[in-house]
Design an enzyme around this catalytic site. Structure first.
Site, PDB file in Angstrom:
ATOM      1  N   SER A 218      -2.917  -2.944   6.965  1.00 37.06           N
ATOM      2  CA  SER A 218      -2.623  -3.893   5.902  1.00 37.06           C
ATOM      3  C   SER A 218      -3.255  -5.242   6.246  1.00 37.06           C
ATOM      4  CB  SER A 218      -1.108  -4.042   5.745  1.00 37.06           C
ATOM      5  OG  SER A 218      -0.809  -5.040   4.806  1.00 37.06           O
ATOM      6  N   GLY A 220      -3.011  -8.027   4.239  1.00 35.55           N
ATOM      7  CA  GLY A 220      -2.398  -9.056   3.409  1.00 35.55           C
ATOM      8  C   GLY A 220      -3.084  -9.163   2.055  1.00 35.55           C
ATOM      9  N   GLY A 223      -6.076  -6.815   0.974  1.00 42.11           N
ATOM     10  CA  GLY A 223      -5.939  -5.391   0.721  1.00 42.11           C
ATOM     11  C   GLY A 223      -5.683  -4.581   1.969  1.00 42.11           C
ATOM     12  N   GLY A 249       4.547  -4.506   1.871  1.00 44.90           N
ATOM     13  CA  GLY A 249       4.034  -3.447   2.733  1.00 44.90           C
ATOM     14  C   GLY A 249       4.795  -2.149   2.561  1.00 44.90           C
ATOM     15  N   ASP A 250       6.093  -2.247   2.277  1.00 47.01           N
ATOM     16  CA  ASP A 250       6.907  -1.050   2.058  1.00 47.01           C
ATOM     17  C   ASP A 250       6.486  -0.337   0.784  1.00 47.01           C
ATOM     18  OD1 ASP A 250       8.261  -2.033   4.286  1.00 47.01           O
ATOM     19  OD2 ASP A 250       9.717  -3.097   3.042  1.00 47.01           O
TER      20      ASP A 250
END
Length: 307
Positions: A218, A220, A223, A249-250
């Site tokens: 990830s 941020g 992408g 993120g989840d």
């Protein structure tokens, strides 16, 4: 069925205030409470996408009761298979600054989990693996659990023939990667801490050599970068989003797992993950996504092959 594991679940509390100023008093314009912890957020998004989902982990005390009640009310399609413990489930506090659009997060450490409670959980986990399409192991470890706890759960999933995604950090991530999960989803800092490299593509390849089958990094607002046995891709959102990043993120994890369960190819999995992540930043509270924003963003996510 997709199984999510949240060993350090939480009651997520979000305050909205006009402007967050250090060393001053604030009036809160809005308060929201949601069932929280990374795996719980993943389960709620999966349910919102229409997938049969079972959530397990630990819950205890009055806060744990609040989490159960909120989960039943806000995500009725998610089956509650949490194991009760003597300790009290933690709380997290997010303060959303309406002027800047930024959010400040405060996370409690969580309750101590005993060896007996861990034994009860692993027995429950092995039972739940029977019939699961995939399992997500998410978040921090509560006090009392050994740092190899996720590695143990990865090995149990592999023995059961269930695809396993690991989303954690630090030594639990290092130990978990060595157990050979199908997917790991670190952010750029977590990946750098694992491999010693700040260059995501190189770090992703190194994490695969350490045991992870696929690495989804990830980045941020930039992408995600995927390094897999089938190739490498970079997926980017159409624009930066301002809002509450808690749970973004989840939602990406939920996107990856739902697309895996539906048999999608990697580029489509990544496109869904990025769109859901952005739609979560635009949602008013953690563990939710803006469905209209998701449908609007999805076709505009760009995915390119990385050499």
């Amino acid at each position: 069925m997709i199984l999510t594991v949240t060993l350090n679940a939480a009651l997520d509390i979000t305050y909205r205030t006009a402007s967050l100023v250090p060393r001053s008093s604030h009036r809160v314009s809005e308060v929201s409470e949601r069932p929280g912890g990374k795996g719980v957020n993943v389960a709620r998004v999966l349910s919102g996408l229409g997938h049969e989902t079972v959530a397990t982990g630990f819950l205890g005390g009055r806060t744990g009761d609040d989490v159960r009640q909120l989960l039943a009310r806000l995500s009725p399609r998610t089956v509650d298979a949490f194991v009760g413990i003597a300790g009290t489930t933690r709380r997290t506090l997010a303060v959303a600054d309406e002027k800047s659009g930024d959010t400040t997060q405060f996370n409690e450490p969580g309750p101590v989990v005993s060896a007996a409670e861990w034994g009860t959980f692993t027995a429950t986990y092995e039972r739940l693996l029977d019939g699961a399409q995939a399992v997500a192991l998410c978040g921090s470890l509560p006090p009392g659990l050994h740092v190899g706890a996720y590695a143990e759960l990865v090995r149990l999933a592999r023995t059961a023939g269930v695809s396993v995604l690991l989303d954690t950090s630090g030594e639990p991530l290092r130990r978990g990667v060595a157990a050979r999960p199908d997917i790991v989803k670190p952010n750029a800092d977590e990946l750098a801490a694992l491999t010693g490299s700040r260059e995501p593509a190189r770090a992703g390849r190194d994490a695969r050599r350490r045991g992870a089958r696929s690495v989804i990094a990830s980045l941020g607002p930039d992408g995600i970068l995927a390094t897999t046995p089938d190739g490498s891709w970079r997926a980017r959102p159409p624009a930066a989003a301002r809002g509450n990043p808690t749970g973004a993120g989840d939602s990406a994890v939920a996107g990856l797992l739902s697309a895996l369960a539906e048999g999608m190819a990697w580029p489509d999995r990544l496109r869904r993950a990025v769109a859901l992540s952005m739609a979560t930043v635009l949602a008013p509270a953690a563990g939710e996504f803006d469905a209209a924003a998701y449908e609007e963003v999805l076709p505009r996510v760009t995915v390119e092959t990385v050499a």
